[in-house]
Design an enzyme around this catalytic site. Structure first.
Site, PDB file in Angstrom:
ATOM      1  N   SER A  99     -32.995 -34.076 -66.236  1.00  8.47           N
ATOM      2  CA  SER A  99     -31.678 -34.428 -65.726  1.00  8.47           C
ATOM      3  C   SER A  99     -30.866 -35.141 -66.815  1.00  8.47           C
ATOM      4  CB  SER A  99     -31.838 -35.278 -64.461  1.00  8.47           C
ATOM      5  OG  SER A  99     -30.650 -35.380 -63.742  1.00  8.47           O
ATOM      6  N   ASP A 217     -32.857 -26.430 -56.818  1.00  2.00           N
ATOM      7  CA  ASP A 217     -32.146 -27.624 -57.276  1.00  2.00           C
ATOM      8  C   ASP A 217     -30.727 -27.651 -56.707  1.00  2.00           C
ATOM      9  OD1 ASP A 217     -31.048 -29.783 -58.602  1.00  2.00           O
ATOM     10  OD2 ASP A 217     -31.881 -29.245 -60.545  1.00  2.00           O
ATOM     11  N   HIS A 245     -35.072 -30.158 -57.950  1.00  2.00           N
ATOM     12  CA  HIS A 245     -34.665 -31.029 -59.051  1.00  2.00           C
ATOM     13  C   HIS A 245     -35.840 -31.818 -59.608  1.00  2.00           C
ATOM     14  CE1 HIS A 245     -31.605 -32.923 -61.494  1.00  2.00           C
ATOM     15  NE2 HIS A 245     -32.042 -34.122 -61.154  1.00  2.00           N
TER      16      HIS A 245
END
Length: 267
Positions: A99, A217, A245
């Site tokens: 991320s 995600d 995610h």
């Protein structure tokens, strides 16, 4: 075989084994997480004799939490990661980011092209310059965010995992997702300003890059990682159908296999 090392208030885990003395794997987490999200990867690679380094971002995990927002801007956090990298870097360094942590990996690869051997980007998004949203919930005062923290954790569970069962709730707790103060969360989200990180900046990366994307995600659409794969010089996109995610927590064996294959692969 693992020891905890403190470097300028950054908790790092590094392996004492030396089966691969010239290789170091750096694992950088994203907003609201900690090095705990990498537990399966740290155990796996240290067990194979690799040195692994996983810092906590400022205000996250066991790192100190400065009381000023300036400590959580992209540039401040990037300098923290630079200090950790300079401390532990060896001849062949592999950066693994998740991320927001992907942005710091890109920064380090751009700054140290001779030292960074490979980069692994997990659900990192597209090659766009960072700019904080003006209409984000994270712009609310810290006291309001603190009151909303149970809702934020629930929302993260819904959006961050493909399933929301007891296992996922336990992984959320163990991974310390959103287990940061409201002030740190607000300052980190508001500090995501990095105008240099556009497509041209990413296109200049000359190292091999593995992109790992969890199909479910809800934070990062697959189109963003596809665009990243298009503009990078040497990139490989791998999609994990059952992941989301937090794919490194949901599908650790699959992720570990992909990462090891890429670590061993030589162009």
């Amino acid at each position: 075989p693992l020891q905890v090392v403190t470097v300028d208030c950054e908790k790092s885990i590094t392996s004492c084994q030396a089966a691969h003395p010239d290789v170091v794997l750096f694992f950088i987490h994203g907003v609201g997480g900690s090095l705990d999200i990498w537990k399966e990867q740290l155990d796996f690679f240290s067990g194979l004799g690799y040195e692994v380094v996983a810092p906590d971002l400022a205000g996250h995990g066991c790192s100190s939490a400065p009381p000023v927002a300036a400590a959580y801007t992209f540039y401040a956090l990037a300098e923290d990661m630079r200090a950790v990298f300079q401390r532990y870097a060896k001849r062949r360094n592999i950066l693994v980011g998740h991320s927001y942590g992907v942005s710091f990996c890109t920064f380090l690869a751009h700054e140290y092209p001779q030292l960074v051997h490979k980069v692994i980007m997990i659900n990192g998004g597209g090659p766009t310059a960072l700019e904080p949203s003006l209409c984000s919930i994270f712009n609310l005062p810290p006291c309001v965010l603190h009151c909303l923290s149970p809702c934020l954790a629930w929302s993260f569970l819904k959006a961050g995992f493909a399933r929301q069962g007891a296992k996922e709730k336990q992984l959320l707790r163990e991974g310390n997702a959103f287990n940061v103060s409201s002030f740190v969360l607000r300052a980190t989200m508001s500090g995501q300003y990095w105008p240099e990180g556009d497509e041209l900046y990413h296109a200049e990366l000359a190292v091999p890059v593995l992109l790992v994307h969890g199909m479910h995600d809800k934070f990062v659409p697959i189109e963003e990682d596809q665009r990243m794969a298009e503009i990078l010089l040497m990139a490989f996109l791998k999609v994990i159908d059952e992941g989301s995610h937090m794919v490194m927590l949901e599908c650790p064996d699959t992720v570990n296999t992909l990462l090891l294959e890429f670590v061993l692969w030589e162009p």
